[in-house]
Every structure is written in structure tokens, then in C-alpha cells.
Design an enzyme around this catalytic site. Structure first.
Site, short mmCIF file in Angstrom:
data_model
loop_
_atom_site.label_atom_id
_atom_site.label_comp_id
_atom_site.label_asym_id
_atom_site.label_seq_id
_atom_site.Cartn_x
_atom_site.Cartn_y
_atom_site.Cartn_z
N ASN A 1 -14.34 56.71 -49.33
CA ASN A 1 -13.29 57.50 -48.60
C ASN A 1 -13.93 58.89 -48.19
O ASN A 1 -14.09 59.72 -49.11
CB ASN A 1 -11.94 57.89 -49.65
CG ASN A 1 -11.32 58.67 -48.80
OD1 ASN A 1 -11.16 58.94 -47.60
ND2 ASN A 1 -10.30 59.14 -49.52
N LYS B 1 -12.97 60.90 -46.07
CA LYS B 1 -12.08 62.01 -45.95
C LYS B 1 -12.21 62.61 -44.52
O LYS B 1 -12.67 62.01 -43.55
CB LYS B 1 -12.06 63.17 -47.09
CG LYS B 1 -11.58 62.45 -48.30
CD LYS B 1 -11.17 63.22 -49.38
CE LYS B 1 -10.87 62.30 -50.50
NZ LYS B 1 -10.44 63.05 -51.73
N HIS C 1 -2.66 57.64 -49.43
CA HIS C 1 -3.61 58.51 -50.31
C HIS C 1 -2.70 59.77 -50.69
O HIS C 1 -2.02 60.09 -50.03
CB HIS C 1 -4.64 58.86 -49.42
CG HIS C 1 -5.99 59.54 -50.24
ND1 HIS C 1 -5.82 60.88 -50.68
CD2 HIS C 1 -6.82 58.91 -50.93
CE1 HIS C 1 -6.95 61.38 -51.48
NE2 HIS C 1 -7.42 60.00 -51.64
N GLU D 1 -3.40 62.82 -50.68
CA GLU D 1 -3.40 63.83 -49.64
C GLU D 1 -2.65 63.48 -48.72
O GLU D 1 -2.07 64.66 -47.98
CB GLU D 1 -4.91 63.96 -49.35
CG GLU D 1 -5.90 64.73 -50.24
CD GLU D 1 -7.13 64.25 -50.40
OE1 GLU D 1 -7.97 63.61 -49.30
OE2 GLU D 1 -8.01 64.27 -51.60
N GLU E 1 -5.16 56.35 -58.27
CA GLU E 1 -5.84 57.71 -58.31
C GLU E 1 -4.77 58.74 -58.94
O GLU E 1 -3.93 59.24 -58.29
CB GLU E 1 -6.04 58.10 -56.77
CG GLU E 1 -6.85 56.84 -56.21
CD GLU E 1 -7.75 57.62 -55.01
OE1 GLU E 1 -8.87 57.61 -54.98
OE2 GLU E 1 -7.17 58.28 -53.94
N GLY F 1 -11.25 64.94 -56.65
CA GLY F 1 -11.91 66.21 -56.26
C GLY F 1 -11.95 67.27 -57.38
O GLY F 1 -12.19 68.36 -56.74
N SER G 1 -12.84 61.49 -58.90
CA SER G 1 -13.96 61.96 -59.55
C SER G 1 -15.00 60.73 -60.13
O SER G 1 -15.66 60.99 -60.95
CB SER G 1 -13.78 63.08 -60.66
OG SER G 1 -13.03 64.14 -59.93
P1 PGA Z 1 -13.11 61.79 -55.38
O1 PGA Z 1 -11.94 61.50 -54.40
O2 PGA Z 1 -13.82 60.77 -55.56
O3 PGA Z 1 -13.73 62.86 -54.52
O4 PGA Z 1 -12.18 62.60 -56.35
C1 PGA Z 1 -11.39 60.19 -54.49
C2 PGA Z 1 -10.32 59.89 -53.41
O5 PGA Z 1 -9.57 60.86 -53.12
O6 PGA Z 1 -10.15 58.90 -53.08
#
Ligand code: PGA
Length: 246
Positions: free
Chosen positions: A4, A6, A87, A89, A158, A164, A203
Site C-alpha cells: 500500500n 498510500k 483502510h 486512514e 490492521e 506506521g 509495521s
Molecule cells: P505500515 O502501513 O506498514 O506503514 O504500518 C500498513 C498499512 O497502513 O496498510
């Protein structure tokens, strides 16, 4: 193994990344890229090897006066085969609700995209031991009006506190939730939980991929930060492939 991106990468760096990995031929692992929307049209022109791609979001309608939105029909016309939905976000920054996601799942299926429905609890919800309840609600609110489910669907667990942040869920925490998701899905529809792929995200990196992906209940990963560097993503793909092989 889904990367992803983003709101990262410009055309040159995106092309360099996918082409650096285009010779990878993992035997058991499907590699997916989720670029930001303006790059979708380029993806089909670049050499992705055996990888496929999709969008980070779609709108529920196929076309019309919806300024700023992206249709599943367009993603499919550009060669996309998947879409992320819900997601965290999108949920926290853009107010997306589980009920809206239900319509987006239908739109994805209508245009031959496989939805990857993302669910997960916040830190506060976990600390107050409400994570199972939250996850159950997210699943029911997005899926219960769609039963029986006969089109492809992938889930991604997640935990919001792991995205993140550099904090990963422990293997026990991740497996416990994946098993819970399977049981909720099996209650909704006989066998649905057993037949659905459930990815872990939050992460993921080359250091923790081995212990996560060697668990039989964790079918793959949704990787953010570590999918932006070809070396890191390559290592994660290899680790996952070995886990599935072994
Ligand atoms: P990350 O993001 O691996 O940077 O924690 C995962 C995601 O948001 O899909």
C-alpha cells in the site's frame, strides 16, 4: 503480499520500484501494488512481472457527478484487479463508515475487482478490551446485507495502533484476532471464514515477517512503509514465499 503506497511515490520512482521487482517469481505468493490513483493508468504500461495492482479506494457509484471520486469501472478499465476498502486512514481521516463500505464492496464486485476489506481497532479500543466487539461490528456492518457471499473477498486485519508506528501486534495478538475474524465469518455464512484469505497489516518489515507469516491463520500481509523500498519489499515477499512453501 500487498504493498500500500498510500500518497507516496512519483511516476519515476514508482516505475523504478515495480521494475526492480519484476523479475521476482515467487512460487506461492501473489504480489499486489496499491498506487495512488493518478498512477493507476501507468501501471499497466510498466513491467510488473507477475504482480497485479489495484486502487486504494473506490466510490460506490459507477459514474456520474461525484467530483474527486474514482469508480471501480475505471480502475478495472485501467487494468486494476483489486481495491483496498475501509483502510483505517480512510475511516479516521475521511469519515468512511462500515455501512458505506458495504456499497463499495458491491461496486467492486460489479466491476470485477476483488475488495480487500480493512478492519482493526484503535489503541484506546484495545486498551479497554473492546477490540473483539469493534472488529465484529466492522464485519457485520459491512457484510451482513451482502449474504450469501459468492464473489471473491479478502480481509485485512490492521490494528490502527500498529500502522506506521513501528509497533507490530505480537504473533499471539494477530493470530487471536485472525481466528476471531474466521469465527465471525463462519457464523455469518457456513465455511466463509475458512475460505477467506486474511492479511495482517501494521509495521510489517523484513525483521518481523517470518514470525507473522509462518502462522497458518495469517495468509499474507498489507505492507505500507516497507513496500516503498524495493529491497525491503523483496525480502518480505521472499520470507512469505518460504513460509508458504515450508
Ligand atoms: P505500515 O502501513 O506498514 O506503514 O504500518 C500498513 C498499512 O497502513 O496498510
Amino acid at each position: 503480499m500487498a504493498g500500500n503506497w498510500k500518497m507516496n511515490l512519483l511516476p519515476n520512482s514508482a516505475q523504478t520500484l515495480v521494475e526492480a521487482l519484476s523479475n521476482e517469481k515467487p512460487q506461492h505468493t501473489q504480489v499486489l501494488y496499491f498506487p495512488s490513483a493518478p498512477l493507476l493508468g501507468c501501471m499497466a504500461q510498466w513491467n510488473l512481472g507477475k504482480a497485479q495492482f489495484g486502487s486504494q479506494n473506490i466510490y460506490s457509484q459507477s459514474s456520474g457527478a461525484f467530483t474527486g471520486e474514482i469508480s471501480a469501472e475505471l480502475v478495472h478499465a485501467l487494468g486494476g484487479q483489486f481495491t483496498l476498502l475501509g483502510h483505517s486512514e480512510r475511516r479516521t481521516l475521511f469519515g468512511e463508515t462500515s455501512a458505506q463500505l458495504q456499497d463499495k464492496i458491491v461496486a467492486a464486485w460489479k466491476h470485477q475487482l476483488t475488495p480487500i476489506l480493512c478492519i482493526g481497532e484503535t489503541l484506546e479500543e484495545r486498551e479497554s478490551a473492546r477490540h473483539f466487539e469493534v472488529i465484529q461490528h466492522q464485519l457485520l456492518d459491512s457484510l451482513k446485507k451482502l449474504l450469501p457471499i459468492t464473489s471473491p473477498l479478502i480481509l485485512a486485519y490492521e490494528p490502527v495502533w500498529a500502522i506506521g508506528t513501528g509497533k507490530t501486534a505480537s504473533v499471539d495478538q494477530a493470530v487471536e484476532v485472525h481466528q476471531f475474524i474466521r469465527s465471525v465469518l463462519n457464523e455469518l455464512q457456513l465455511g466463509l471464514g475458512d475460505s477467506t484469505s486474511i492479511l495482517y497489516g501494521g509495521s510489517v518489515n523484513a525483521g518481523n515477517a517470518g514470525e507473522l507469516f509462518s502462522q497458518s491463520d495469517i495468509d499474507g500481509g498489507l505492507v505500507g512503509g516497507a513496500s516503498l523500498k524495493s529491497e525491503d519489499f523483496r525480502s518480505i515477499i521472499h520470507i512469505q514465499d518460504q513460509c508458504l512453501h515450508g
